[in-house]
Design an enzyme around this catalytic site. Structure first.
Site, mmCIF file in Angstrom:
data_model
loop_
_atom_site.group_PDB
_atom_site.id
_atom_site.type_symbol
_atom_site.label_atom_id
_atom_site.label_comp_id
_atom_site.label_asym_id
_atom_site.label_seq_id
_atom_site.Cartn_x
_atom_site.Cartn_y
_atom_site.Cartn_z
ATOM 1 N N ASP A 190 46.145 37.471 41.981
ATOM 2 C CA ASP A 190 46.292 36.686 40.752
ATOM 3 C C ASP A 190 45.763 35.261 40.965
ATOM 4 O O ASP A 190 45.735 34.766 42.088
ATOM 5 C CB ASP A 190 47.774 36.647 40.346
ATOM 6 C CG ASP A 190 47.942 36.228 38.894
ATOM 7 O OD1 ASP A 190 46.951 36.218 38.141
ATOM 8 O OD2 ASP A 190 49.082 35.898 38.507
ATOM 9 N N ASN B 231 45.047 44.799 31.194
ATOM 10 C CA ASN B 231 43.904 43.871 31.196
ATOM 11 C C ASN B 231 42.844 44.182 30.125
ATOM 12 O O ASN B 231 41.998 43.347 29.816
ATOM 13 C CB ASN B 231 43.217 43.841 32.571
ATOM 14 C CG ASN B 231 43.984 43.065 33.622
ATOM 15 O OD1 ASN B 231 43.900 43.345 34.821
ATOM 16 N ND2 ASN B 231 44.768 42.070 33.203
HETATM 17 C C1 FPP Z 1 43.718 37.976 38.273
HETATM 18 O O1 FPP Z 1 43.307 36.689 37.965
HETATM 19 C C2 FPP Z 1 42.622 38.805 38.716
HETATM 20 C C3 FPP Z 1 42.095 39.854 38.020
HETATM 21 C C4 FPP Z 1 42.577 40.293 36.710
HETATM 22 C C5 FPP Z 1 40.969 40.627 38.528
HETATM 23 C C6 FPP Z 1 40.843 40.799 40.006
HETATM 24 C C7 FPP Z 1 39.428 41.005 40.271
HETATM 25 C C8 FPP Z 1 38.722 40.488 41.275
HETATM 26 C C9 FPP Z 1 39.311 39.713 42.381
HETATM 27 C C10 FPP Z 1 37.261 40.668 41.235
HETATM 28 C C11 FPP Z 1 36.660 41.642 42.153
HETATM 29 C C12 FPP Z 1 37.555 42.753 42.609
HETATM 30 C C13 FPP Z 1 37.187 43.742 43.453
HETATM 31 C C14 FPP Z 1 38.151 44.790 43.855
HETATM 32 C C15 FPP Z 1 35.843 43.816 43.990
HETATM 33 P P1 FPP Z 1 43.575 36.142 36.498
HETATM 34 O O2 FPP Z 1 42.290 36.246 35.748
HETATM 35 O O3 FPP Z 1 44.728 36.873 35.894
HETATM 36 O O4 FPP Z 1 43.953 34.662 36.812
HETATM 37 P P2 FPP Z 1 44.892 33.688 35.965
HETATM 38 O O5 FPP Z 1 46.248 34.344 35.909
HETATM 39 O O6 FPP Z 1 44.885 32.438 36.756
HETATM 40 O O7 FPP Z 1 44.231 33.539 34.622
#
Ligand code: FPP
Length: 241
Positions: free
Chosen positions: A20, A68
């Site tokens: 996250d 998501n």
């Molecule tokens: C949460 O951050 C992250 C995600 C929803 C996506 C995770 C994806 C990656 C790390 C990209 C690549 C993954 C792989 C497996 C290659 P958020 O967007 O919810 O952050 P926030 O809560 O700060 O808005």
């Protein structure tokens, strides 16, 4: 993730991670959210490597949840493209280290091009036994449990099994990856104290580790801290010790 020094009681056999904070990382730098995801993908590669070096056998990453899908379409498209790109970049290392790729979640929800790539890499790495990289994609813990319940209900309706044979063991055999041991350690980055529908069944007795560090800043050193904290825990599984 690999055949390195496996089996130490102090090293978790299975680590699951709620990655996250990509958005917050980007916001703090006045960058578009996708830049946070891109930096997060670099953390993914670093943590895969660090897990392998530490002797972790299973690494499960929460890359995209069933929830998501309500994000803006442009962000979803960007994430799907990034997943495909990262998969391509990581593929060589999976082969080199004999790591098996697996996916848990509703694979059928993903864009066709990504699904085809994932299936190809899963097929080509299916025989490896040195480590397991498990991507949770379009994954929801409740969805998984309902899916298992539905399969069991169908088997009862078909007369294949009796409802009396349903117990925790037989139920767990109908989850997405039944042969994978439950996570020993669940890590969440970016400080939120919640589970967010991740591996609801499997984390009953997992040790929890929450850090304020945003996922794009979570690299080797942060993983080492989490493993160290885990090594100091006393796991009792309901017993007294
Ligand atoms: C949460 O951050 C992250 C995600 C929803 C996506 C995770 C994806 C990656 C790390 C990209 C690549 C993954 C792989 C497996 C290659 P958020 O967007 O919810 O952050 P926030 O809560 O700060 O808005």
């Amino acid at each position: 993730m690999s055949a390195k020094p496996m089996g130490s009681a102090n090293v978790p056999r299975h680590i699951a991670i709620i990655m996250d904070g990509n958005g917050r990382w980007a916001k703090a730098r006045r960058l578009p959210r996708i830049k946070g995801h891109e930096e997060g993908a670099r953390s993914v590669r670093a943590v895969i490597r660090a897990c392998r070096d530490a002797g972790v056998e299973y690494l499960t990453l929460y890359a995209f949840s069933v929830e998501n899908w309500i994000r803006p379409p442009a962000e979803i498209r960007g994430l799907m493209r990034l997943l495909k790109k990262t998969l391509r970049e990581q593929e060589f290392e999976l082969h080199e280290n004999k790591v098996r790729l697996r996916v848990i979640g509703r694979l059928q929800d993903l864009p066709r091009d990504l699904r085809v790539e994932l299936k190809r890499v899963m097929r080509e790495t299916a025989h490896y036994a040195s480590g397991n990289l498990i991507l949770a994609l379009s994954y929801g813990g409740r969805t998984e449990i309902v899916h298992a319940a539905r399969q069991l209900a169908r088997r009862v309706a078909n007369g294949e099994i009796s409802h009396r044979s349903i117990n925790e063991k037989s139920f767990a055999r109908h989850l997405y990856a039944p042969d994978v041991p439950d996570p020993d350690l669940l890590i969440r980055t970016s400080g939120e104290m919640r589970i967010s529908n991740f591996l609801l069944w499997q984390i009953s007795y997992s040790e929890l580790y929450v850090t304020d560090v945003h996922w794009p800043d979570f690299r080797d050193e942060e993983l080492a801290k989490a493993i160290k904290a885990y090594a100091q825990r006393q796991r009792r599984f309901g017993d007294i010790k």
